[in-house]
Design a protein around this motif. Structure first.
Motif, short mmCIF file in Angstrom:
data_model
loop_
_atom_site.label_atom_id
_atom_site.label_comp_id
_atom_site.label_asym_id
_atom_site.label_seq_id
_atom_site.Cartn_x
_atom_site.Cartn_y
_atom_site.Cartn_z
N GLY A 173 0.81 -1.21 0.00
CA GLY A 173 0.00 0.00 0.00
C GLY A 173 0.84 1.25 0.00
N ASP A 174 0.16 2.40 -0.16
CA ASP A 174 0.86 3.68 -0.22
C ASP A 174 0.60 4.55 1.00
OD1 ASP A 174 -1.91 4.08 -1.20
OD2 ASP A 174 -1.25 6.15 -1.55
N ARG A 175 -0.24 4.06 1.93
CA ARG A 175 -0.58 4.86 3.11
C ARG A 175 -0.15 4.14 4.38
NH1 ARG A 175 -5.15 8.74 2.00
NH2 ARG A 175 -4.83 9.17 4.20
N LEU A 176 0.53 4.85 5.25
CA LEU A 176 0.91 4.28 6.53
C LEU A 176 -0.30 4.07 7.43
CD1 LEU A 176 4.08 6.41 7.30
CD2 LEU A 176 4.06 4.00 6.65
N ASP A 177 -1.21 5.05 7.46
CA ASP A 177 -2.28 5.04 8.45
C ASP A 177 -3.42 4.10 8.12
OD1 ASP A 177 -3.08 6.60 6.30
OD2 ASP A 177 -4.07 8.12 7.52
N THR A 178 -3.48 3.58 6.89
CA THR A 178 -4.53 2.63 6.53
C THR A 178 -3.93 1.31 6.06
OG1 THR A 178 -4.70 3.61 4.31
CG2 THR A 178 -6.25 4.38 5.99
N ASP A 179 -3.18 1.33 4.96
CA ASP A 179 -2.64 0.10 4.39
C ASP A 179 -1.65 -0.59 5.34
OD1 ASP A 179 -3.97 0.62 1.92
OD2 ASP A 179 -2.37 2.01 1.39
N ILE A 180 -0.65 0.14 5.76
CA ILE A 180 0.40 -0.47 6.57
C ILE A 180 -0.10 -0.79 7.98
CG2 ILE A 180 2.74 -0.23 7.45
CD1 ILE A 180 2.39 -0.49 4.33
N LEU A 181 -0.78 0.15 8.60
CA LEU A 181 -1.34 -0.12 9.93
C LEU A 181 -2.38 -1.24 9.85
CD1 LEU A 181 -1.48 0.56 12.91
CD2 LEU A 181 -3.16 2.36 12.36
N GLY A 182 -3.18 -1.25 8.79
CA GLY A 182 -4.16 -2.33 8.62
C GLY A 182 -3.50 -3.68 8.50
N GLY A 183 -2.40 -3.75 7.74
CA GLY A 183 -1.66 -5.00 7.64
C GLY A 183 -1.10 -5.43 8.97
N GLN A 184 -0.56 -4.48 9.72
CA GLN A 184 -0.03 -4.81 11.04
C GLN A 184 -1.14 -5.29 11.98
OE1 GLN A 184 1.97 -1.16 12.09
NE2 GLN A 184 3.79 -1.65 10.89
N ASN A 185 -2.30 -4.65 11.92
CA ASN A 185 -3.42 -5.06 12.78
C ASN A 185 -3.89 -6.47 12.47
OD1 ASN A 185 -3.47 -2.64 14.18
ND2 ASN A 185 -5.05 -1.72 12.88
N ALA A 186 -3.70 -6.90 11.21
CA ALA A 186 -4.09 -8.25 10.82
C ALA A 186 -2.94 -9.24 10.89
CB ALA A 186 -4.66 -8.24 9.39
#
Length: 254
Positions: A198-211
């Motif tokens: 993803g290109d966004r830290l606050d959605t794509d990357i954080l979402g991946g980390q949350n999952a």
């Protein structure tokens, strides 16, 4: 997809190469997007315009994820929608009632990105939420990477309603894990063998980390390299663009 595969009507570097590489290596993928303005079929048509062929099962939008969530948890929901036609279409496809013509019947307010947003829509949603309707946001992205530059996203609309109602929305899209879990279920994947790009830290990357996923940031959308270096949200890998991701996949499998 926005900011990773394309920006507006322009394909980003390496887009076609990424799909060719994934297909040749047998890597399963889901194109999961928080953008709530289009249906899955509309994304297929856009990809065909870039010369890329995918199936409907390989696309997961935040409207699809929201519709699936409501169909599972509130199948009798009567929904007032702020959003574009693709959002209402996905809700109806899951058998949910859209009651914008009779808003007083609404049990749920679902808010997605709406480029035709009006004060009247905001006011109606505010009144319904204050009367007890459940407040659901397809995605929390406060900005959107358009061809003209960074513009307001759905998170800006959610913020207006949050402030005016005092109610926090239930978010279905990234960074909450619901959408990632739906994507993994489609692929038969698990956190141990799945990565998010993803290109966004606050959605794509954080979402991946949350999952619990491996996370890959590309620098063709919202997040710059300086912002990534300064952020507390740390991706596992950073690449210039999706073409560089394809090159790394190819090298790892040769």
């Amino acid at each position: 997809m926005d900011g990773v595969l394309w920006r507006g009507s322009q394909a980003l570097p390496g887009m076609s190469r990424f799909f060719e590489t994934a297909r040749s290596l047998g890597i399963r993928f889901i194109l999961a997007t928080n953008n709530a303005s289009k249906s899955g079929a509309e994304y297929l048509a856009k990809l065909r315009g870039f010369g890329v062929s995918v199936t409907l099962d390989e696309v997961l939008t935040s409207p699809q994820a929201t519709a699936a969530y409501l169909a599972r948890h509130a199948p009798e929901a009567r929904v007032f929608v702020i959003g574009e036609p693709g959002l209402a279409a996905e809700l109806r496809a899951k058998g949910l009632q859209v009651v914008n013509e009779q808003p007083e019947q609404a049990t749920h307010v679902v808010v997605g990105w709406d480029r035709a947003l009006t004060y009247d829509k905001l006011a109606e949603a505010c009144l319904l939420i204050r009367r007890g309707a459940a407040f659901i946001g397809t995605n929390p992205d406060v900005t959107y990477p358009s061809e003209r530059g960074i513009v307001p996203g759905n998170g800006a609309t959610l913020a207006a309603l949050r402030v005016s109602t005092g109610v926090e929305p239930l978010i279905i899209g990234k960074p909450q894990p619901e959408m990632m879990r739906q994507a993994m279920a489609r692929m038969g994947g698990s956190p141990e063998n799945t990565a998010v790009v993803g290109d966004r830290l606050d959605t794509d990357i954080l979402g991946g980390q949350n999952a619990g996923l491996t996370t890959i940031l590309v620098l063709t959308g919202v997040t710059s390299l300086d912002e990534a270096r300064d952020s507390a949200i740390r991706p596992d890998y950073i690449f210039q663009d999706i073409g560089a991701v394809a090159d790394a996949l190819q090298q790892a499998n040769t």
